[in-house]
Design a protein around this motif. Sequence first.
Motif, PDB file in Angstrom:
ATOM      1  N   GLU A 145       4.785 -73.286 -52.269  1.00  0.00           N
ATOM      2  CA  GLU A 145       4.925 -73.170 -50.700  1.00  0.00           C
ATOM      3  C   GLU A 145       6.248 -72.419 -50.318  1.00  0.00           C
ATOM      4  N   TYR A 146       6.369 -71.649 -49.396  1.00  0.00           N
ATOM      5  CA  TYR A 146       7.462 -71.023 -48.923  1.00  0.00           C
ATOM      6  C   TYR A 146       7.801 -70.780 -47.452  1.00  0.00           C
ATOM      7  N   GLY A 147       9.082 -70.550 -47.168  1.00  0.00           N
ATOM      8  CA  GLY A 147       9.279 -70.464 -45.874  1.00  0.00           C
ATOM      9  C   GLY A 147       9.778 -69.209 -45.371  1.00  0.00           C
ATOM     10  N   ILE A 148       9.919 -69.023 -44.096  1.00  0.00           N
ATOM     11  CA  ILE A 148      10.266 -67.662 -43.517  1.00  0.00           C
ATOM     12  C   ILE A 148      11.516 -67.826 -42.499  1.00  0.00           C
ATOM     13  N   THR A 149      12.194 -66.714 -42.074  1.00  0.00           N
ATOM     14  CA  THR A 149      13.335 -66.899 -41.375  1.00  0.00           C
ATOM     15  C   THR A 149      12.954 -66.977 -39.882  1.00  0.00           C
ATOM     16  N   TYR A 150      13.761 -67.545 -39.260  1.00  0.00           N
ATOM     17  CA  TYR A 150      13.702 -67.992 -37.804  1.00  0.00           C
ATOM     18  C   TYR A 150      13.176 -66.799 -36.917  1.00  0.00           C
TER      19      TYR A 150
END
Length: 169
Positions: free
Chosen positions: A146-151
């Motif tokens: 799983e990965y995230g992204i910037t606001y």
Amino acid sequence: MKRIARFEKVSFEQYKKDYFDTFNTLENVEEIYNDIKLPKRATKGSAGYDYFAPFDIVLKPNETIKVPTGIRVYMEEGWVLKNYPRSGLGFKFRLQLNNTVGIIDSDYYYSSNEGHIMSKITNDTNENKTITIKKGDGFSQGIFLEYGITYDDEVSEIRDGGFGSTTKK
């Protein structure tokens, strides 16, 4: 465990095209395609899904081959599939992926090449060893993360293609 993905075979037409592009022949391509095995985990505790060689592979020292796996993967957005050589082949023979780590993004599934996963591998031995991988043997593995992204991320571009496709405009 979250269930977030599904492996599938690409169409025979796509496989035939990519196989010909790699080997400049269609000899035995239908038999090879029909025998393709979807990636599987070897044990309950395995993180990696093993990719199985669709044909015999023999790599002498410093030789490289592009393997059309015949595999594509659907996965939920927010996940990535990272591909690596199988640990034992890397340890015993220095089998390397030419791009070090294969990154399969969730939107690759929708590309015009059906999201066909290729694996370009090299025998990077420093002990003069030849690698022999039999058809049906595991040669690489993929791990879902799983990965995230910037606001402030507002990307809306759509992919169409494989290697380098996100930098093509």
